[in-house]
Design a protein around this motif. Structure first.
Motif, PDB file in Angstrom:
ATOM      1  N   LEU A 118     -14.706  -7.220  -2.434  1.00 13.39           N
ATOM      2  CA  LEU A 118     -14.601  -6.015  -1.610  1.00 13.39           C
ATOM      3  C   LEU A 118     -13.499  -5.088  -2.095  1.00 13.39           C
ATOM      4  CD1 LEU A 118     -15.017  -7.668   1.916  1.00 13.39           C
ATOM      5  CD2 LEU A 118     -16.724  -6.342   0.667  1.00 13.39           C
ATOM      6  N   THR A 119     -12.319  -5.655  -2.382  1.00  3.61           N
ATOM      7  CA  THR A 119     -11.199  -4.809  -2.807  1.00  3.61           C
ATOM      8  C   THR A 119     -11.445  -4.186  -4.178  1.00  3.61           C
ATOM      9  OG1 THR A 119     -10.057  -6.777  -3.650  1.00  3.61           O
ATOM     10  CG2 THR A 119      -9.455  -6.025  -1.456  1.00  3.61           C
TER      11      THR A 119
ATOM     12  N   ALA B 124      -5.521   1.673  -1.735  1.00  3.25           N
ATOM     13  CA  ALA B 124      -6.737   1.464  -0.945  1.00  3.25           C
ATOM     14  C   ALA B 124      -7.085  -0.018  -0.844  1.00  3.25           C
ATOM     15  CB  ALA B 124      -7.894   2.244  -1.572  1.00  3.25           C
TER      16      ALA B 124
ATOM     17  N   VAL C 102     -13.553  -1.109  -3.616  1.00  3.36           N
ATOM     18  CA  VAL C 102     -12.731  -0.025  -3.080  1.00  3.36           C
ATOM     19  C   VAL C 102     -11.786   0.514  -4.158  1.00  3.36           C
ATOM     20  CG1 VAL C 102     -10.906   0.506  -1.412  1.00  3.36           C
ATOM     21  CG2 VAL C 102     -12.871  -0.869  -0.724  1.00  3.36           C
TER      22      VAL C 102
ATOM     23  N   ARG D 157      -4.781  -1.739   1.633  1.00  2.53           N
ATOM     24  CA  ARG D 157      -5.077  -1.348   3.024  1.00  2.53           C
ATOM     25  C   ARG D 157      -6.270  -2.145   3.551  1.00  2.53           C
ATOM     26  NH1 ARG D 157      -3.564   4.030   1.397  1.00  2.53           N
ATOM     27  NH2 ARG D 157      -5.739   4.517   0.867  1.00  2.53           N
ATOM     28  N   LEU D 158      -7.280  -2.323   2.708  1.00  2.89           N
ATOM     29  CA  LEU D 158      -8.423  -3.140   3.117  1.00  2.89           C
ATOM     30  C   LEU D 158      -7.998  -4.585   3.372  1.00  2.89           C
ATOM     31  CD1 LEU D 158     -11.445  -3.703   3.534  1.00  2.89           C
ATOM     32  CD2 LEU D 158     -11.657  -3.959   1.055  1.00  2.89           C
ATOM     33  N   ASP D 159      -7.166  -5.141   2.483  1.00  2.00           N
ATOM     34  CA  ASP D 159      -6.687  -6.514   2.668  1.00  2.00           C
ATOM     35  C   ASP D 159      -5.888  -6.651   3.959  1.00  2.00           C
ATOM     36  OD1 ASP D 159      -7.804  -7.455   0.298  1.00  2.00           O
ATOM     37  OD2 ASP D 159      -6.084  -6.836  -0.883  1.00  2.00           O
TER      38      ASP D 159
ATOM     39  N   GLY E 280      -6.405  -4.990   6.679  1.00  2.00           N
ATOM     40  CA  GLY E 280      -7.374  -5.046   7.773  1.00  2.00           C
ATOM     41  C   GLY E 280      -7.998  -6.422   7.918  1.00  2.00           C
TER      42      GLY E 280
ATOM     43  N   SER F 122       0.813  -1.219   0.000  1.00  2.22           N
ATOM     44  CA  SER F 122       0.000   0.000   0.000  1.00  2.22           C
ATOM     45  C   SER F 122       0.849   1.273   0.000  1.00  2.22           C
ATOM     46  CB  SER F 122      -0.940   0.008   1.219  1.00  2.22           C
ATOM     47  OG  SER F 122      -0.213   0.171   2.427  1.00  2.22           O
TER      48      SER F 122
END
Length: 448
Positions: A397-398, A414, A401, A417-419, A421, A334
């Protein structure tokens, strides 16, 4: 056993680099020809639990031989395809063959080795899968350029035949004794249709968006059918597709949840890293395939090494180390920027390779060995289904985003960063539950 895993894993990645050539040869569009990849992965992911249960019920060698025959014959048929529909149909049936082979291979491999070397079984098989993923783009690129994309499929035939012959003459295992051989048709139907609805919905999110009525309808249908599947299994008793003893096993559930959460990062790396190399660094598809080797080669090598380490240090240290690396890698990815070069990806690819290579074999072995030996093929099938489902959900989901950002690089940042989390959740599950509880004993294990 590893040779068989190699052809299954190779078929996930080798075909990707040939998609543009197939599109041109069949004079079709990318949305249609992409189903050459999607049809195989979707069928494989949906049917693998059923394949594992059938292998445990009717014999792993028998399931392996039948699956190999289907896989090899459909590979030959796919290589000879004259239309894209013909090729896609053969890939669907190939997925069924692979879904019979994979859990049977896991069950036989764990049965071949003594219990104290169970970690070696997981390391060998997951390592072979990693090696297949790593060399797939190279094999696919070389065959497509030098001969034809058709040889990607034709090559499966002699390799499968070799694996079958060796297994027939050298692999002698005691088959599990199952008194109840009734097939749970309601369970198979609800789980299969539910998973198809879920995976197709997530696959179409990039084109339709999460707010599309078709996506919402498929997700609602998937949730309803999976909920119905749980109720059906509770009533099915010993004939259930997933017996109650497996569903209630805390150690097995922990491995499944951890794999589910970690797979978003794994699948995102396979998708976005080659795209970054091609769109930002102007690499060719073959150069991008070579570019991800630090990740996939490290994954394969560490998987092979994790087997002996599992037997020496146990599951918990390896699971936690792997989960920590998988969580760290997307943070590193990221940080890329518009001016970043290839070197900015290398550290993250190496860390992710170490993480995947140490975590997946360990979680697989910890999960499979926590259930009764007569259910090991089923357990292996469920764990691999969690990997595919986790990757599909994570990508859905990714992608959402990613698409909401103003630029490609901002989307990459982005998405990872989601992955990261999601991986944190997987790390906590691995820390506290995979390979045994960090504090205390599992509920199912009485104190001595």
């Amino acid at each position: 056993m590893s040779m068989s895993v190699l052809v299954i894993a190779n078929d996930f990645s080798a075909v990707n680099v040939a998609i543009p050539t197939m599109e041109k040869d069949f004079d079709t569009n990318v949305n249609t020809i992409q189903w050459v990849v999607n049809a195989y992965a979707l069928t494989f992911g949906v049917m693998i639990v059923t394949g594992g249960r059938l292998a445990d019920m009717f014999g792993r060698r028998r399931a392996f031989f039948i699956g190999s025959a289907i896989f090899a014959s459909m590979s030959a048929l796919g290589g000879a395809a004259q239309t894209e529909s013909w090729l896609i149909a053969s890939r669907v049936v190939m997925g069924i063959g692979g879904a019979l082979m994979w859990p049977a291979i896991l069950g036989m491999t764990y049965a071949i080795l003594p219990a104290q070397k169970a970690g070696l079984a997981g390391g060998i098989i997951i390592g072979a899968a990693g090696f297949g993923n790593a060399v797939g783009p190279l094999i696919g690129g070389v065959l497509t350029d030098a001969l034809s994309w058709r040889w990607i499929f034709f090559l499966n035939v002699p390799v499968s035949a070799f694996a079958v012959l060796v297994t027939y003459y050298l692999v002698k295992t005691k088959e599990p004794e199952v008194n109840d051989q009734r097939i749970d048709y309601p369970g198979i139907a609800t789980l299969s249709i539910g998973l198809v609805s879920l995976l197709v919905a997530l696959d179409q999110v990039d084109d339709w968006g999460f707010g599309d009525a078709r996506v919402i309808a498929m997700l609602v249908l998937a949730a309803a059918l999976i909920a119905a599947f749980v109720r059906i299994e509770r009533r099915a008793g010993m004939s259930a597709l997933v017996p109650r003893a497996v569903m209630r096993n805390e150690s097995f559930r922990a491995s499944c949840v951890a794999v589910l959460m970690m797979s978003a990062t794994f699948f995102a790396a396979l998708l976005y890293l080659p795209q970054f190399m091609q769109k930002q660094l102007d690499y060719s598809p073959l150069e991008a395939g070579v570019g991800v080797l630090p990740f996939l080669a490290t994954f394969a090598l560490v998987s092979f090494a994790s087997g002996p380490l599992y037997n020496r240090v146990g599951a918990k240290p390896l699971a936690v180390l792997g989960a920590a690396c998988i969580t760290t890698a997307p943070f590193l990815f990221s940080q890329v920027g518009e001016s970043s070069g290839y070197g900015s990806l290398v550290a993250g690819m190496f860390v992710l390779g170490v993480g995947i290579g140490s975590f997946y074999p360990t979680a697989t072995t910890a999960g499979v060995t926590s259930v009764d030996e007569s259910q090991s093929s089923l357990a292996g099938g469920i764990l691999y289904m969690c990997q595919i489902a986790g990757g599909a959900i994570g990508l859905g989901l990714t992608t959402t985003v990613f698409s909401a950002q103003d630029s490609f690089v901002a989307g990459i940042e982005a998405a990872f960063r989601l992955d990261a989390g999601l991986s944190v959740v997987g790390f906590l599950v691995a820390l506290f539950f995979v390979g045994g509880r960090l504090f205390g004993r599992p509920k199912s294990e009485p104190a001595i």
